[in-house]
Design an enzyme around this catalytic site. Structure first.
Site, PDB file in Angstrom:
ATOM      1  N   LYS A  44      -0.707  -6.258 -23.542  1.00 25.91           N
ATOM      2  CA  LYS A  44      -1.996  -6.026 -22.891  1.00 25.91           C
ATOM      3  C   LYS A  44      -1.898  -4.863 -21.913  1.00 25.91           C
ATOM      4  CE  LYS A  44      -1.104  -9.398 -19.210  1.00 25.91           C
ATOM      5  NZ  LYS A  44      -1.569 -10.612 -18.522  1.00 25.91           N
ATOM      6  N   TYR A 277      -2.803  13.924   5.193  1.00 19.38           N
ATOM      7  CA  TYR A 277      -3.986  13.463   5.902  1.00 19.38           C
ATOM      8  C   TYR A 277      -3.635  12.535   7.061  1.00 19.38           C
ATOM      9  CZ  TYR A 277      -6.598  15.153   1.843  1.00 19.38           C
ATOM     10  OH  TYR A 277      -7.130  15.929   0.843  1.00 19.38           O
TER      11      TYR A 277
END
Length: 389
Positions: A44, A277
């Site tokens: 999956k 940042y």
């Protein structure tokens, strides 16, 4: 990209090298630990980020006899790629592609009456028998049918549909909540409920091909849970389902994915220089910085800001400052590797590089998430794609 793609000579911005030889060896190791049961390789979420189709093929080559997916779309994609054999998919919503799955010979999981009715209607439309597996909620509290009256109703309706030739109940199954915590009281409790629900269904006349509850941790540590089939997800990819259970090497497994990038810039900066940042990292003195051109758009967790480990020029470095969308910085401490040098974020660990588990610890998560979240901007490069001999 071909499953047997060779390593390109020019460095890529980033790459996830997928060692299919390691995956095959993992499947063989898991089969050796579960000798009385068949093995389902769960692929999956694009094979936990490794590539569903190449990994499914490799798993089948190594002796897996079932493939598992969450969604029907994932299962149908495997069939469209020409993958043979048994495939189970278990996460359905009303109006799902029941008929397409039935026509593709995919086993569909049913957790309640609505799903059984939709599968029966689709079987009638398709003019063929649906292979259905009934899922029992033995205590996880997610998908699955509750014991008691709900289970009795689902079993009875399934038997009626079998009598009409519309379905064949091929499996009865469930899922553990705490198999990665050996000794947790829920494990024995769930096994007891599962055995009771199996016994009831079989007393009523169901004759499933497979009964299964074991996931990766149960396959590795709970032989009493193996029944007819084990479902190995993360262990297939060489990652321990829980560090408390042991390392991959403890179980004879090897991590399949190695994630690396090419340094995009190396530069000198003075002390007191803010990085990325928010300037959450400021250089303590004159140093060199390396720019690693991957970020959270590639699946690098922003939670790794200030903590994520990276191997550059033979040394572990740490993400300096915040991980941005496309890039992050490491403080090289005065070292000057050439631009284009390899930065290894994680791999098996045998070259001194960090592992996915190291990243999980740095981010406060699990290694499942680290590998599964690596995004589509990162090319998968498959090595050892062919069986030897």
């Amino acid at each position: 990209m071909s499953e047997t793609a060779t390593v390109p000579t020019a460095p890529l911005r980033a790459r996830a090298e997928i060692d299919l030889g390691a995956l095959r060896a993992n499947v063989r190791a898991l089969r050796a630990r579960t000798p009385g049961a068949a093995l389902m390789a769960v692929v999956k979420s694009d094979g936990y980020g490794h590539g569903a189709v190449p990994c499914a093929r490799a798993a089948l080559e190594a002796g897996a006899t079932w493939l598992g997916t969450a969604t029907p779309e994932e299962a149908l994609a495997l069939r469209a790629a020409g993958l043979p054999g048994r495939i189970l998919c278990w996460l359905w919503v009303p109006g799902g592609p029941w008929r397409q799955a039935i026509e593709a010979g995919i086993d569909v999981s049913v957790s309640g009456m609505w799903a059984l009715r939709e599968s029966v209607a689709a079987a009638r439309e398709a003019g063929r028998t649906a292979c259905v597996q009934l899922k029992a909620d033995t205590g996880l509290g997610r998908n699955g049918c509750q014991p008691g009256a709900d289970w009795a109703e689902l079993v009875a309706e399934s038997l009626r549909a079998e009598a009409e030739g519309l379905v064949k109940v091929t499996g009865l199954w469930s899922h553990f909540a705490c198999a990665d915590e050996p000794g947790h009281p829920s494990i024995a409790a769930q096994l007891d409920v599962f055995r009771q629900m199996l016994a009831y269904a079989e007393e009523q006349g169901l004759r499933p091909e497979v009964r299964h509850i074991a996931n990766s941790p149960a396959a590795l540590t709970l032989p009493e849970s193996h029944f007819d089939l084990v479902r190995t997800g993360i262990a297939t990819y060489g990652i321990s389902p829980s560090p408390e259970l042991g390392t991959p090497a403890d179980f004879g497994l090897r991590p399949v994915m190695t994630l690396s990038a090419s340094l995009a810039l190396v530069k000198h900066v003075p002390g007191g220089h803010g990085i990325s940042y928010g300037h959450h990292y400021v250089t303590s003195g004159e140093t060199t910085l390396g720019l690693v051109p991957v970020g959270y758009a590639d699946g690098i967790p922003r939670h790794a800001s200030g903590t994520g480990p990276v191997l550059v020029a033979g040394k572990w470095r740490t993400v300096a400052g915040r991980v941005a969308m496309d890039q992050f910085v490491v403080d090289l401490g005065g070292d000057e590797p050439p631009v284009g040098s390899e930065a290894v974020l994680f791999g098996p660990g045998d070259r001194g590089e960090p592992t996915a588990e190291d990243w999980a610890q740095a981010c406060g998560t699990i290694a499942y998430e680290i590998v599964t979240r690596i995004g589509t901007r990162v090319p998968r490069v498959y090595v050892n794609g062919q069986e030897l001999g």
